[in-house]
Write an enzyme that holds these catalytic residues in place. Structure first.
Site, short mmCIF file in Angstrom:
data_model
loop_
_atom_site.label_atom_id
_atom_site.label_comp_id
_atom_site.label_asym_id
_atom_site.label_seq_id
_atom_site.Cartn_x
_atom_site.Cartn_y
_atom_site.Cartn_z
N LYS A 30 -16.18 79.73 55.11
CA LYS A 30 -14.93 79.88 54.34
C LYS A 30 -15.19 80.63 53.03
O LYS A 30 -14.45 81.54 52.67
CB LYS A 30 -14.32 78.49 54.01
CG LYS A 30 -14.00 77.64 55.23
CD LYS A 30 -13.42 76.30 54.85
CE LYS A 30 -14.33 75.40 54.05
NZ LYS A 30 -15.56 74.95 54.74
N ARG A 66 -7.86 69.48 52.17
CA ARG A 66 -8.74 68.77 53.12
C ARG A 66 -8.19 67.45 53.60
O ARG A 66 -8.87 66.73 54.34
CB ARG A 66 -10.10 68.51 52.48
CG ARG A 66 -10.82 69.78 52.20
CD ARG A 66 -12.22 69.52 51.75
NE ARG A 66 -12.63 70.66 51.00
CZ ARG A 66 -13.83 71.21 51.06
NH1 ARG A 66 -14.75 70.69 51.82
NH2 ARG A 66 -14.11 72.25 50.35
N ARG A 115 -29.30 77.32 53.74
CA ARG A 115 -28.56 78.00 52.67
C ARG A 115 -29.14 77.72 51.29
O ARG A 115 -29.52 76.61 50.97
CB ARG A 115 -27.11 77.51 52.70
CG ARG A 115 -26.31 77.98 51.48
CD ARG A 115 -24.85 77.69 51.60
NE ARG A 115 -24.55 76.27 51.55
CZ ARG A 115 -23.32 75.77 51.62
NH1 ARG A 115 -22.29 76.59 51.74
NH2 ARG A 115 -23.12 74.48 51.57
N ARG A 159 -28.12 73.26 47.38
CA ARG A 159 -27.11 72.26 47.00
C ARG A 159 -27.53 70.88 47.45
O ARG A 159 -28.09 70.72 48.53
CB ARG A 159 -25.76 72.63 47.65
CG ARG A 159 -24.99 73.63 46.84
CD ARG A 159 -23.78 74.18 47.54
NE ARG A 159 -22.92 73.21 48.21
CZ ARG A 159 -21.75 73.52 48.75
NH1 ARG A 159 -21.30 74.76 48.68
NH2 ARG A 159 -21.02 72.60 49.35
N ARG A 208 -20.73 65.07 55.84
CA ARG A 208 -19.66 66.06 55.64
C ARG A 208 -19.00 66.43 56.96
O ARG A 208 -17.78 66.63 57.03
CB ARG A 208 -20.22 67.31 54.96
CG ARG A 208 -20.53 67.09 53.49
CD ARG A 208 -21.52 68.09 52.96
NE ARG A 208 -20.99 69.42 52.84
CZ ARG A 208 -21.74 70.52 52.78
NH1 ARG A 208 -23.06 70.44 52.85
NH2 ARG A 208 -21.18 71.69 52.65
P1 AP5 Z 1 -20.29 79.46 53.43
O1 AP5 Z 1 -19.48 80.70 53.32
O2 AP5 Z 1 -20.89 78.89 52.19
O3 AP5 Z 1 -19.47 78.34 54.24
P2 AP5 Z 1 -18.36 77.33 53.76
O4 AP5 Z 1 -17.46 77.11 54.91
O5 AP5 Z 1 -17.74 77.81 52.49
O6 AP5 Z 1 -19.27 76.05 53.53
P3 AP5 Z 1 -19.35 75.04 52.32
O7 AP5 Z 1 -20.55 74.19 52.58
O8 AP5 Z 1 -19.32 75.72 50.99
O9 AP5 Z 1 -18.04 74.28 52.54
P4 AP5 Z 1 -17.72 72.87 52.14
O10 AP5 Z 1 -16.33 72.85 52.52
O11 AP5 Z 1 -18.52 71.78 52.68
O12 AP5 Z 1 -18.15 72.84 50.58
P5 AP5 Z 1 -17.32 73.11 49.25
O13 AP5 Z 1 -18.20 73.77 48.30
O14 AP5 Z 1 -16.02 73.72 49.54
O15 AP5 Z 1 -21.44 79.73 54.51
C1 AP5 Z 1 -22.44 78.75 54.78
C2 AP5 Z 1 -23.79 79.46 55.05
O16 AP5 Z 1 -23.67 80.22 56.24
C3 AP5 Z 1 -24.17 80.46 53.95
O17 AP5 Z 1 -25.54 80.45 53.75
C4 AP5 Z 1 -23.69 81.82 54.49
O18 AP5 Z 1 -24.50 82.88 54.01
C5 AP5 Z 1 -23.86 81.61 55.99
N1 AP5 Z 1 -22.85 82.32 56.78
C6 AP5 Z 1 -21.53 82.51 56.49
N2 AP5 Z 1 -20.92 83.18 57.48
C7 AP5 Z 1 -21.88 83.42 58.43
C8 AP5 Z 1 -21.85 84.06 59.71
N3 AP5 Z 1 -20.73 84.61 60.21
N4 AP5 Z 1 -23.01 84.10 60.41
C9 AP5 Z 1 -24.15 83.55 59.92
N5 AP5 Z 1 -24.23 82.93 58.71
C10 AP5 Z 1 -23.11 82.87 57.98
O19 AP5 Z 1 -17.05 71.60 48.77
C11 AP5 Z 1 -18.13 70.79 48.30
C12 AP5 Z 1 -17.63 69.39 48.03
O20 AP5 Z 1 -16.61 69.42 47.00
C13 AP5 Z 1 -16.96 68.66 49.20
O21 AP5 Z 1 -17.91 68.07 50.08
C14 AP5 Z 1 -16.13 67.62 48.44
O22 AP5 Z 1 -16.95 66.58 47.95
C15 AP5 Z 1 -15.62 68.41 47.25
N6 AP5 Z 1 -14.33 69.08 47.54
C16 AP5 Z 1 -14.06 70.41 47.51
N7 AP5 Z 1 -12.78 70.65 47.82
C17 AP5 Z 1 -12.22 69.44 48.06
C18 AP5 Z 1 -10.92 69.02 48.46
N8 AP5 Z 1 -9.93 69.90 48.69
N9 AP5 Z 1 -10.71 67.69 48.63
C19 AP5 Z 1 -11.68 66.77 48.39
N10 AP5 Z 1 -12.93 67.09 48.02
C20 AP5 Z 1 -13.20 68.42 47.86
#
Ligand code: AP5
Length: 225
Positions: A13, A88, A127, A156, A167
């Site tokens: 994402k 979410r 990552r 992270r 997660r």
């Molecule tokens: P990446 O692009 O980072 O993937 P992502 O889907 O953004 O994954 P995240 O781990 O960041 O999502 P998340 O939803 O768990 O965490 P967030 O920070 O939002 O890609 C992942 C890896 O794969 C990278 O190394 C990338 O290079 C690689 N990659 C990407 N595309 C690829 C491809 N096509 N092929 C190969 N490799 C690829 O949230 C963190 C925490 O914040 C949550 O757990 C929660 O505690 C809190 N939080 C955030 N938003 C909310 C909400 N709305 N409600 C409640 N809690 C929330």
């Protein structure tokens, strides 16, 4: 245009939100990035969120809706926004819908990035992210330098194996129902197969947004701005 990106952790994402933001000229709003900055700055919001984030649990809806209220009514989001992981739970989807209605806007499109669990675990455990601009990298060791801004890459805390497992479970239990909520509310949801090279996934996303067209006569694709 307001675009909601859904998908499990590691589905790409954040990676795709950056690319779509550049291509479409609308800002990315990632609640995960906003929360991590709040944790770093030691604000009240950050102190409240930290323990949830480290475990891989969701931060309470009230905190997220507060963030969304701030950003969606800010001048930066005037032309629209790409909401990365910002919705979410069903109460968050409902709350966002209500606040957008009050300012005469709505969610225009939902993109659901789909990747199987085995690949997700591989991506998250490999990552590192830039502690400055948050750019994610694959296969780069913590302590390496970010090519974009020169800050250090770090692992992270929620990319530890136990937090990753949690997660994925939290996604299935609390976030997957949001897809049906949007469908039941007649919103346009496109599922994108995101287990493909990054460029391919971007093309699929742009196509789902109706922003990619075939060049007449040449069989090539181009991006329409
Ligand atoms: P990446 O692009 O980072 O993937 P992502 O889907 O953004 O994954 P995240 O781990 O960041 O999502 P998340 O939803 O768990 O965490 P967030 O920070 O939002 O890609 C992942 C890896 O794969 C990278 O190394 C990338 O290079 C690689 N990659 C990407 N595309 C690829 C491809 N096509 N092929 C190969 N490799 C690829 O949230 C963190 C925490 O914040 C949550 O757990 C929660 O505690 C809190 N939080 C955030 N938003 C909310 C909400 N709305 N409600 C409640 N809690 C929330």
């Amino acid at each position: 245009m307001i675009i909601v990106l859904l998908g499990p952790p590691g589905a790409g994402k954040g990676t795709q939100a950056d690319r779509l933001s550049t291509k479409l000229g609308i800002p990315k709003i990632a609640t995960g990035d906003v929360l991590r900055a709040a944790v770093r700055d030691g604000t009240k919001r950050g102190r409240e969120a930290k323990a949830y984030m480290d475990r891989g649990d969701l931060v309470p809806d009230s905190v997220i809706l507060g963030i969304l209220q701030d950003v969606m009514t800010s001048p930066a989001a005037k032309k629209g926004a790409i909401l990365d992981g910002a919705v979410r739970t069903v109460p968050q989807a409902e709350g966002l819908g209500t606040m957008l209605k009050e300012i005469g806007k709505k969610v225009d499109k939902v993109l659901l990035f789909d990747v199987d669990d085995e690949e997700l675990v591989k991506r998250l455990s490999g990552r590192t992210v830039c502690e400055g601009c948050q750019t994610p990298y694959m296969g780069r060791e913590p302590g390496s330098i970010c090519e974009k801004c020169g800050h250090k890459l770090v692992r992270r805390k929620d990319d530890e194996p136990e937090a990753i497992r949690n997660r994925l479970e939290v996604y299935r239990r609390q976030t997957a129902p949001v897809v049906d909520w949007y469908r039941n509310h007649k919103m346009s949801v496109s599922r994108i197969d995101a287990d493909a090279p990054v460029d391919t996934v971007t093309s699929r996303a742009l196509k789902a947004l109706g922003r990619e067209k075939r060049e007449e006569g040449r069989g090539k694709r181009e991006v329409r701005k």
